[in-house]
Design a protein around this motif. Structure first.
Motif, PDB file in Angstrom:
ATOM      1  N   UNK A 179      -4.045 -29.946   9.179  1.00 24.38           N
ATOM      2  CA  UNK A 179      -4.687 -30.593   7.791  1.00 24.38           C
ATOM      3  C   UNK A 179      -5.103 -29.651   6.869  1.00 24.38           C
ATOM      4  N   UNK A 180      -4.907 -30.079   5.719  1.00 27.64           N
ATOM      5  CA  UNK A 180      -4.977 -29.066   4.562  1.00 27.64           C
ATOM      6  C   UNK A 180      -6.392 -29.877   3.837  1.00 27.64           C
ATOM      7  N   UNK A 181      -7.451 -29.163   3.624  1.00 30.35           N
ATOM      8  CA  UNK A 181      -8.673 -29.829   2.912  1.00 30.35           C
ATOM      9  C   UNK A 181      -8.530 -29.615   1.401  1.00 30.35           C
ATOM     10  N   UNK A 182      -8.965 -30.325   0.430  1.00 29.09           N
ATOM     11  CA  UNK A 182      -8.777 -30.162  -0.890  1.00 29.09           C
ATOM     12  C   UNK A 182      -9.043 -28.805  -1.494  1.00 29.09           C
ATOM     13  N   UNK A 183     -10.056 -28.223  -0.863  1.00 25.55           N
ATOM     14  CA  UNK A 183     -10.340 -26.896  -1.419  1.00 25.55           C
ATOM     15  C   UNK A 183      -9.303 -25.969  -1.312  1.00 25.55           C
ATOM     16  N   UNK A 184      -8.501 -26.049  -0.489  1.00 27.88           N
ATOM     17  CA  UNK A 184      -7.283 -24.889  -0.058  1.00 27.88           C
ATOM     18  C   UNK A 184      -6.243 -25.232  -1.142  1.00 27.88           C
ATOM     19  N   UNK A 185      -6.230 -26.684  -1.621  1.00 24.01           N
ATOM     20  CA  UNK A 185      -5.159 -27.168  -2.376  1.00 24.01           C
ATOM     21  C   UNK A 185      -5.326 -26.593  -3.975  1.00 24.01           C
ATOM     22  N   UNK A 186      -6.576 -26.032  -4.195  1.00 25.89           N
ATOM     23  CA  UNK A 186      -6.643 -25.428  -5.667  1.00 25.89           C
ATOM     24  C   UNK A 186      -7.316 -24.326  -5.734  1.00 25.89           C
ATOM     25  N   UNK A 187      -7.422 -23.552  -4.412  1.00 23.91           N
ATOM     26  CA  UNK A 187      -8.299 -22.176  -4.883  1.00 23.91           C
ATOM     27  C   UNK A 187      -6.975 -21.197  -5.178  1.00 23.91           C
ATOM     28  N   UNK A 188      -7.160 -20.011  -5.330  1.00 27.13           N
ATOM     29  CA  UNK A 188      -6.227 -19.273  -5.889  1.00 27.13           C
ATOM     30  C   UNK A 188      -5.139 -19.030  -5.089  1.00 27.13           C
ATOM     31  N   UNK A 189      -3.937 -19.582  -5.750  1.00 30.56           N
ATOM     32  CA  UNK A 189      -2.442 -19.619  -5.287  1.00 30.56           C
ATOM     33  C   UNK A 189      -1.504 -18.475  -5.835  1.00 30.56           C
ATOM     34  N   UNK A 190      -0.514 -17.864  -5.052  1.00 33.67           N
ATOM     35  CA  UNK A 190       0.106 -16.829  -5.389  1.00 33.67           C
ATOM     36  C   UNK A 190       1.277 -17.412  -6.391  1.00 33.67           C
ATOM     37  N   UNK A 191       0.958 -17.475  -7.883  1.00 32.61           N
ATOM     38  CA  UNK A 191       1.671 -18.505  -8.545  1.00 32.61           C
ATOM     39  C   UNK A 191       2.966 -17.706  -8.801  1.00 32.61           C
ATOM     40  N   UNK A 192       3.112 -16.471  -8.783  1.00 28.47           N
ATOM     41  CA  UNK A 192       4.744 -15.682  -9.303  1.00 28.47           C
ATOM     42  C   UNK A 192       5.443 -15.855  -8.113  1.00 28.47           C
ATOM     43  N   UNK A 193       5.043 -16.044  -6.836  1.00 31.03           N
ATOM     44  CA  UNK A 193       5.505 -16.499  -5.770  1.00 31.03           C
ATOM     45  C   UNK A 193       5.949 -17.983  -5.549  1.00 31.03           C
ATOM     46  N   UNK A 194       5.376 -18.504  -6.226  1.00 31.02           N
ATOM     47  CA  UNK A 194       5.697 -20.157  -6.245  1.00 31.02           C
ATOM     48  C   UNK A 194       6.589 -20.230  -7.263  1.00 31.02           C
ATOM     49  N   UNK A 195       6.395 -19.611  -8.429  1.00 28.94           N
ATOM     50  CA  UNK A 195       7.545 -19.430  -9.539  1.00 28.94           C
ATOM     51  C   UNK A 195       8.805 -19.234  -8.939  1.00 28.94           C
ATOM     52  N   UNK A 196       9.022 -18.114  -8.278  1.00 28.66           N
ATOM     53  CA  UNK A 196      10.108 -17.696  -7.782  1.00 28.66           C
ATOM     54  C   UNK A 196      11.074 -18.724  -6.829  1.00 28.66           C
ATOM     55  N   UNK A 197      10.044 -19.336  -5.945  1.00 29.13           N
ATOM     56  CA  UNK A 197      10.664 -20.744  -5.108  1.00 29.13           C
ATOM     57  C   UNK A 197      10.995 -21.628  -5.948  1.00 29.13           C
ATOM     58  N   UNK A 198      10.260 -22.235  -7.080  1.00 26.99           N
ATOM     59  CA  UNK A 198      10.676 -23.187  -8.069  1.00 26.99           C
ATOM     60  C   UNK A 198      12.110 -23.003  -8.792  1.00 26.99           C
ATOM     61  N   UNK A 199      11.900 -21.716  -9.411  1.00 27.01           N
ATOM     62  CA  UNK A 199      13.156 -21.014  -9.948  1.00 27.01           C
ATOM     63  C   UNK A 199      13.540 -21.504 -11.409  1.00 27.01           C
ATOM     64  N   UNK A 200      12.862 -23.019 -11.920  1.00 22.91           N
ATOM     65  CA  UNK A 200      13.210 -23.072 -13.235  1.00 22.91           C
ATOM     66  C   UNK A 200      12.133 -23.155 -14.282  1.00 22.91           C
ATOM     67  N   UNK A 201      10.953 -22.845 -13.727  1.00 18.72           N
ATOM     68  CA  UNK A 201       9.788 -22.853 -14.360  1.00 18.72           C
ATOM     69  C   UNK A 201       9.036 -21.567 -14.183  1.00 18.72           C
ATOM     70  N   UNK A 202       8.315 -21.083 -15.282  1.00 16.98           N
ATOM     71  CA  UNK A 202       7.498 -19.914 -15.275  1.00 16.98           C
ATOM     72  C   UNK A 202       5.929 -20.383 -14.480  1.00 16.98           C
ATOM     73  N   UNK A 203       5.273 -19.347 -13.988  1.00 13.31           N
ATOM     74  CA  UNK A 203       4.134 -19.496 -13.076  1.00 13.31           C
ATOM     75  C   UNK A 203       3.202 -20.622 -13.576  1.00 13.31           C
ATOM     76  N   UNK A 204       2.924 -20.228 -15.124  1.00 10.50           N
ATOM     77  CA  UNK A 204       1.800 -20.997 -15.825  1.00 10.50           C
ATOM     78  C   UNK A 204       2.158 -22.518 -15.848  1.00 10.50           C
TER      79      UNK A 204
END
Length: 308
Positions: A179-204
């Motif tokens: 179970x993921x609490x809401x805190x974890x959903x918007x604390x600091x996430x590794x956006x460059x890593x997420x950017x690489x997984x999405x592929x068509x958008x930059x991190x911001x």
């Protein structure tokens, strides 16, 4: 009692202290510019003299004076503030092409590329992240949104599994049961890593989209900033900021503020405050944080309360 060491963004007060420390060090040593002091390798002919003066006059201690932070962070901040290559404004079309070409030749050697382009390391790295091939600036497609959700879920799951690795109970949990609490959903996430997984958008873009998804989820799609509710939210935000009596935006407890407005991510509240500041406070760029809050409280608040 020891002094609490700070991390995170530097406040205006700390930036001013760094400026003061650098200027005083230049006066004591006679080194003729902050660039020479902080980017000594750019001046090979003076390198020996500058390094000797730094050692003699205890550069590390002088630079850190009055700032309770690890010295390395203060040094990086000073380099960012005093690097003339850091304030070159927008990239031209030609520069973007050059950046692509240099990256093809040198990969992620940002130090080398930054010297070739006379821009700071951070600036070229961030700009390349934005102009990477296949970046899309239009509305998000269903597929992109799914990729973003999956990418965020993966990084959070990985983080939680690492945190739970020591607890025996975690082995009993099925893969789907975490179970993921809401805190974890918007604390600091590794956006460059997420950017690489999405592929068509930059991190911001990924970060902004995720904030929107979360806000809709948490408010069940209600428009918090519309009509009477919107007015009330703005009033609460201004009042609460005024009561906090903080001198700098970095000292604001945005988590607490997000509870004042409703169950929303702090990035949402920060964005709403920015909108309020830009649209209501004349010459806000020239005002300090506390002057902006005072203006909103004294001038804007009565106006909003009247509409209510």
């Amino acid at each position: 009692l020891g002094i609490a060491v700070k991390f995170g963004r530097f406040s205006q007060k700390e930036n001013n202290q760094i400026r003061k420390n650098v200027e005083e060090f230049l006066l004591i040593t006679g080194i003729d510019s902050a660039e020479k002091l902080l980017f000594t390798s750019r001046y090979p002919e003076d390198k020996e003299t500058i390094n000797r003066l730094k050692a003699e006059h205890l550069f590390c201690e002088k630079l850190s004076e009055g700032i309770p932070r690890p010295w390395r962070l203060i040094y990086y901040r000073a380099r960012k503030m005093f690097d003339p290559n850091n304030y070159k404004g927008r990239y031209t079309k030609e520069e973007k092409e050059k950046l692509k070409k240099y990256h093809a030749l040198h990969g992620n050697d940002w130090k080398k590329i930054s010297e070739m382009m006379s821009r700071s390391n951070l600036s070229v790295a961030m700009k390349y992240s934005e102009i990477k091939s296949a970046i899309n600036y239009g509305p998000w497609s269903k597929e992109e949104t799914q990729k973003l959700r999956r990418a965020v879920e993966e990084v959070i799951r990985k983080r939680m599994e690492t945190e739970d690795a020591n607890s025996l109970s975690s082995s009993k949990k099925s893969h789907r049961e975490i179970l993921i609490d809401s805190e974890k959903l918007y604390q600091k996430l590794p956006w460059t890593e997420i950017e690489a997984k999405v592929g068509t958008r930059y991190w911001r873009q990924c970060k902004q989209k995720w904030t929107t998804i979360l806000t809709n989820k948490m408010t069940k799609g209600q428009q918090l900033y519309r009509g009477t509710k919107g007015l009330q939210a703005k009033i609460n935000l201004i009042k609460r900021l005024y009561e906090m009596k903080v001198e700098d935006a970095n000292e604001v407890n945005w988590e607490e503020l997000s509870n004042t407005i409703g169950d929303v991510p702090k990035a949402y509240v920060q964005a709403k405050f920015y909108k309020l500041k830009v649209s209501c406070v004349p010459f806000w760029q020239k005002k300090t944080f506390s002057e902006i809050i005072d203006y909103l409280f004294e001038e804007k608040l009565p106006e909003l309360e009247e509409k209510l």
